[in-house]
Enzyme design. Structure first.
Site, short mmCIF file in Angstrom:
data_model
loop_
_atom_site.label_atom_id
_atom_site.label_comp_id
_atom_site.label_asym_id
_atom_site.label_seq_id
_atom_site.Cartn_x
_atom_site.Cartn_y
_atom_site.Cartn_z
N HIS A 391 33.89 22.86 41.35
CA HIS A 391 33.65 21.86 40.18
C HIS A 391 33.17 20.42 41.13
O HIS A 391 32.61 19.46 40.35
CB HIS A 391 34.36 21.76 39.26
CG HIS A 391 33.53 21.48 37.82
ND1 HIS A 391 32.14 21.03 37.80
CD2 HIS A 391 33.71 21.90 36.49
CE1 HIS A 391 31.61 20.89 36.82
NE2 HIS A 391 32.62 21.25 35.83
N ASP A 395 28.00 21.23 39.61
CA ASP A 395 28.28 20.94 38.24
C ASP A 395 28.00 22.40 37.39
O ASP A 395 27.22 23.30 37.88
CB ASP A 395 27.11 19.93 37.97
CG ASP A 395 27.71 18.77 38.13
OD1 ASP A 395 28.65 18.24 38.42
OD2 ASP A 395 26.72 17.65 38.36
#
EC number: 2.3.1.61
Length: 420
Positions: A391, A395
């Site tokens: 992450h 995204d």
């Protein structure tokens, strides 16, 4: 005299463990011939002698950790007439070493133990057989050979297996007559050392879990169209490509390449304060072996057609299971696909491979009722797919979009064929 040293390996590999000596002291060695097998973090490699001669000295034992550039053997001039002579000579050297080594006094030792030690020394065995016997507490006098005058390492290993099976059967018969208390702390266990590769894998998996912001997103794929296409094209594909079979992995590999081009951050990695976006498509295909899960890479998948990808996957799988993978097969990939479906997995959260941003997980194809429109329910072959991703780089929007692209391409496989 010439020293044999551990050669330069991959950039990230600085040491290895001697898995097995392929030559014994006193054996003839040709130039370029392998004298030992070295287990590294990624693959097993053979260390060869740069000179012809006789192996005069082993500077490390099986199980020892040795560094790149370290001398592990000495090859001298001369020749040995027969393999039996060389084995006898090496056994005598081992015997001499054992006699020269002072034994610590033990008040509990008995004459029977001394007699056993002497009998061990009198038995004709190769150095690797003696080392393996000492390490595992095997009495060489109880080991049967294969008709040779000299006991070898595999003779000792076979004896171990036979003894282990006998012990297990005895243990079962004893346990059947009496039950141990649940409160008894001395429950039967087996303790054994992890292989170097297993330890490295455990370490790296923990590092990835601790050093990345890993998250997994899921989707499902209707496999109807790709299964139908594969069924229709399967026989012709085999004829056109010299027996190569058309599997699902090539479809997912080509779909992954298309999705990586659309979402380049999935093809990236973090290096310090920089983000490196790879402009190549080397896709790792996870292969299960006796040594654990290995991930060799199919290079330049964007430039390969379906047949070339299938052939490469098949070749790498054979090399992995035969322990023939080279270091070049295992490093510098950009993305990985793993298929837990071959073991019956319905869903999983795969762990990202090192130096990558994401991994795609395939799973079992399960027929279940699906609403194809608001008025119609049909049984369809469905597969859950998972994308575990870092992450920090990717995204949620990009991760979901990437997985949705995979879904759309697999459900419309003709689009993949057109792109190829």
């Amino acid at each position: 005299m010439a020293e044999v040293k551990v050669p330069e390996l991959a950039e990230s590999i600085t040491e290895g463990t001697i898995a097995e000596w392929l030559k014994n002291v006193g054996d003839n060695v040709d130039k370029g011939e392998a004298i030992l097998e070295l287990e590294t973090d990624k693959v097993n490699v053979e260390v060869v002698s740069e000179e012809a001669g006789v192996l005069s000295e082993q500077l490390a034992e099986e199980g020892d950790t040795v560094e790149v550039g370290q001398a592990v053997a000495v090859v001298g001039e001369g020749q040995v007439n027969t393999s039996n002579d060389s084995s006898n000579e090496s056994s005598q050297k081992d015997e001499a070493k054992e006699k020269e080594t002072p034994k610590q006094s033990n008040p509990n030792s008995s004459e029977s133990e001394n007699t056993q030690d002497n009998s061990q020394q009198r038995i004709n065995a190769t150095p690797s057989a003696r080392r393996h016997a000492r390490k595992n507490g095997v009495d060489l006098s109880e080991v049967s050979g294969k008709g040779n005058d000299v006991l070898r390492k595999d003779d000792v290993e076979n004896s171990q297996k036979s003894s282990s099976q006998t012990a297990k059967s005895e243990s079962k018969s004893q346990n059947s007559g009496s039950k141990q208390s649940n409160n008894n702390p001395s429950k039967p266990v087996i303790r054994e050392k992890m292989s170097r590769r297993k330890k490295t894998a455990a370490k790296k998996l923990l590092e990835v879990s601790n050093q990345t912001a890993m998250l997994t997103t899921f989707n499902e794929v209707d496999m109807t169209n790709v299964m139908d296409l594969r069924k229709r094209k399967k026989e012709q594909f085999i004829k056109d490509h010299d027996g190569t079979k058309l599997g699902f992995m090539s479809f997912f590999t080509k779909a992954a390449v298309a999705a990586l081009k659309k979402y380049p951050e999935v093809n990236a990695e973090i290096d310090g304060d920089d983000m490196i976006t790879k402009q190549f498509y080397d896709i790792g295909i996870a292969v299960s072996t006796d040594d654990g899960l290995l991930v060799p890479f199919v290079r330049d998948c964007d430039k390969k057609n379906f047949a070339e990808i299938e052939q490469e996957i098949a070749n790498l799988a054979v090399k992995a299971r035969d322990k023939k993978l080279g270091l070049d097969d295992m490093v510098n990939g950009s993305f990985t696909i793993t298929n837990g479906g071959i073991f019956g997995s319905m869903m999983s959260t795969p762990i990202i491979n090192g130096n990558q941003a994401a991994i795609l997980g395939m799973h079992s194809i399960i027929t279940r009722p699906i609403a194809v429109d608001k008025d119609t329910i049909e049984n369809r072959p469905m597969m859950y797919i998972a994308l575990s991703y870092d992450h920090r780089i990717i995204d949620g929007k990009e991760a979901v979009g990437f997985l949705k692209t995979i879904k759309e391409l697999i459900e419309n496989p003709e689009d993949l064929l057109l792109e190829s």
